[in-house]
Write an enzyme that holds these catalytic residues in place. Sequence first.
Site, short mmCIF file in Angstrom:
data_model
loop_
_atom_site.label_atom_id
_atom_site.label_comp_id
_atom_site.label_asym_id
_atom_site.label_seq_id
_atom_site.Cartn_x
_atom_site.Cartn_y
_atom_site.Cartn_z
N ARG A 229 1.04 -0.92 -0.50
CA ARG A 229 -0.05 0.09 0.23
C ARG A 229 1.10 1.06 0.14
NH1 ARG A 229 -3.28 -2.72 -2.25
NH2 ARG A 229 -5.67 -3.40 -0.53
N HIS A 277 -0.17 1.24 -10.14
CA HIS A 277 -1.11 0.11 -9.17
C HIS A 277 -1.42 -1.00 -10.43
CE1 HIS A 277 -3.09 -0.29 -6.19
NE2 HIS A 277 -3.52 -0.83 -5.90
#
Length: 314
Positions: A229, A277
């Site tokens: 994350r 991502h």
Amino acid sequence: MPSDANALLIAATGEDPVPYRDALRAHMPDLEIHAEGEAYDPATIGYSLVWQPAPGLMASLPNLKAIFSMGAGIDHILADPDLPGAVPIVRLMHDKTREQMRDYVLHAVLHYYRQMDVAAAQQAGGAWRFLQIRDKAALPVGFLGMGEMGRAAAAALAGLGFTVMGWSRSPKDIPGVETLSGEDGLAAMLARTRFLVSVLPATPETVGLLDARLFAQLPEGAVVINLGRGNHLVAADLLAALESGQVGAATLDVFDPEPVPADSPFWTHPKVRLTPHIGSDGNAAICGIAVSENIARMARGEAPAPLGDRIRGY
């Protein structure tokens, strides 16, 4: 609970619901599907497929049987203060997503192991210098996080001849991987790690974990690869470690915030590889397979899987 509460609601911030609807119908043509913003009877919704759902939306569905995440993480669901307490939350985990994450990690580690970053810099400077191939077993890979994603990538690297270590909150037993846990285990792993791969979930304990204190425990010049994350990383600390040479290079796939601001130094830093991502992609096709399999499982009286843990946060 009414037996006819078998419709599914797609509620995904920033996502086009049409591909997900099509993918689900390819496997369950009779499934009644609605998208947020359309007219529907909340009492008929038995399932929801979500990404960053609006706070209170899940609580407005009185007969909800399961909440399916569009990703492996469930923090975006747990952020809802009104989230119904008894409804199971199902993570998106599939052979395809494990394969995607494994391939990303393999590419990143092999890139630095074979010094492709050095070769690229030499090419840019017009330099032709031989780069000796190093012994991969002497360049240990350390994983932060030994969930399904981490285990798949760690096993693949071990199969290629790398020395692989894996750290997790609780002890694990993974063939071919030296597993460690706890504070002492983390320190022992970091001291030997030349390629650090973080695939940790989002929990309060992991926020800011990749900081100056952690970087200082790595051998000088170690590589950092973050696929967990964005808020695990203290950006200023990484930039300082790159400047000093304590960290030799970094590949970053997750950020806080996303998208990365236009003025972020990560865009142009010579020692940083930035990707948007893409470590794994819980795309519509994969969601269609995983969700339809779980709805069929529940129809047989079985529990959906894999279930998210509200206490642990993943």
